[in-house]
Design a protein around this motif. Structure first.
Motif, short mmCIF file in Angstrom:
data_model
loop_
_atom_site.label_atom_id
_atom_site.label_comp_id
_atom_site.label_asym_id
_atom_site.label_seq_id
_atom_site.Cartn_x
_atom_site.Cartn_y
_atom_site.Cartn_z
N ARG A 2 -0.06 -4.98 -5.61
CA ARG A 2 -0.06 -3.67 -5.50
C ARG A 2 -1.44 -2.97 -5.15
N ASP A 3 -1.88 -2.46 -4.27
CA ASP A 3 -3.01 -1.72 -4.10
C ASP A 3 -3.33 -0.78 -5.12
N PRO A 4 -4.45 -0.88 -5.89
CA PRO A 4 -5.13 0.04 -6.85
C PRO A 4 -5.65 1.36 -6.38
N GLY A 5 -5.82 1.50 -4.89
CA GLY A 5 -6.50 2.63 -4.32
C GLY A 5 -7.96 2.67 -4.52
N GLY A 6 -8.65 3.58 -3.84
CA GLY A 6 -9.92 3.95 -3.97
C GLY A 6 -10.83 3.04 -3.27
N LYS A 45 0.10 6.87 -2.38
CA LYS A 45 0.41 6.65 -3.83
C LYS A 45 0.20 5.29 -4.34
N VAL A 46 -0.23 5.20 -5.44
CA VAL A 46 -0.79 4.09 -6.43
C VAL A 46 0.55 3.93 -7.28
N MET A 47 1.11 2.50 -7.21
CA MET A 47 2.25 2.26 -8.01
C MET A 47 1.94 1.72 -9.34
N PRO A 48 2.84 1.88 -10.27
CA PRO A 48 2.66 1.46 -11.77
C PRO A 48 2.06 0.12 -11.54
N VAL A 104 0.85 -1.21 -0.05
CA VAL A 104 -0.09 0.16 -0.12
C VAL A 104 1.03 1.13 0.02
N GLY A 105 0.79 2.07 -1.02
CA GLY A 105 1.53 3.34 -1.09
C GLY A 105 2.85 3.00 -1.81
#
Length: 297
Positions: free
Chosen positions: A140-144, A190-193, A124-125
């Motif tokens: 990886r966390d996509p966020g939201g 932050k959302v990682m690539p 996350v982040g």
């Protein structure tokens, strides 16, 4: 969300009333003795030390090692409060341990993943961990809000946190039965690539109702509180780390100077010092109680 003494006094009274409700109607024990009886009636797993243990843990490694000998899942957050709030929300719901990433601790984190026999890691982040390493799958966390719901196949309710100072308090009351996503009002992680909403497994709680009393303050780390809650332990947020200075803290720790007790944060001192403070606080309370009785005669 600041804890006020008046409110705490009411909480103490209500807490004692609820805890001793099963006792006889005529209980002439003092509030301290009632608190001791409640605290010492708890059945605690033998894996915990028979004395207070202070965990000074900002990265999550110490609390993780204490609560989780093995875990197929792990949540790794960056060091920002906004990412830790989100990571804690996910970790508590999934009963997953949590670590805060630090590039200086990269080797230790890798070793911890190996020790835990972890298969799935969720970052996350801004966490610079390779997507896949051997048998370990890194998501990886996509966020939201939708993203976390898709990963865990459940609808989360979002709760906005306005002040970083409230982080410890809101994480302490997270409940795996009620999926709540803590979202910082001031920024988003932050959302990682390459981040995608991939399924993240869910474990069962580990404590089997045999966790010790766990205490924290608003200065305790998010990750240590999250690991206790992920394990299944209740975390009591006290207004003062010193039981000699707070009646609420005293009643929470009463009778535990030589019994299992976990205190999250260096503000509690060390193991031996905390045990001494508990005994001193009980002695001060009894002395004041005796003086009051004599004055009334």
């Amino acid at each position: 969300m600041r804890i006020r003494r008046a409110a705490l006094a009411a909480v103490v009274v209500a807490w004692l009333g609820l805890q001793v409700a099963g006792c006889a109607d005529s209980d002439d024990r003092s509030p301290l003795d009632q608190a001791i009886a409640v605290n010492q009636s708890r059945h605690v797993a033998e894996t915990f030390e028979e004395h207070p243990v202070v965990i000074d843990d900002t990265k999550g490694l110490s609390s993780l090692r204490l609560f989780f000998p093995r875990s197929e899942i792990l949540v790794v957050s960056d060091s920002t409060v906004e990412a830790q709030l989100r990571a804690a929300s996910i970790a508590v719901y999934a009963h997953a341990p949590m670590i805060v990433y630090d590039s200086a601790w990269h080797q230790e984190i890798s070793q911890e993943i190996e020790r835990l026999k972890t298969h799935t890691v969720l970052t996350v982040g801004e966490v610079n961990v390779a997507r896949t390493t051997g048998r370990v799958n890194v998501h990886r966390d996509p966020g939201g809000l939708d993203g976390v719901g898709q990963m865990l196949s459940v609808q989360f309710r979002e709760k906005v946190i306005a002040d970083p100072a409230d982080a410890a308090e809101v994480v302490a009351v997270l409940d795996a039965k009620e999926p709540v996503l803590l979202r910082a009002a001031w920024d988003t992680p932050k959302v990682m690539p390459g981040a995608e909403a991939e399924p993240f497994p869910i474990s069962s709680r580990r404590d089997a109702d045999m966790a010790p009393v766990v205490v924290a303050t608003k200065d305790s780390s998010i990750v240590s509180i999250a690991n206790a809650r992920s394990f299944g332990a209740a975390v009591t947020l006290v207004d003062n780390p010193d039981p000699r200075e707070s009646r609420y803290t005293l009643f929470t720790m009463a009778g535990l100077a030589e019994r299992p007790l976990l205190a999250l944060g260096a503000q509690f001192g060390d193991d031996e010092t905390l045990a001494e403070k508990i005994m001193q606080a009980e002695e001060f309370y009894r002395s004041a109680e005796s003086d009051t009785e004599q004055a009334g005669n």
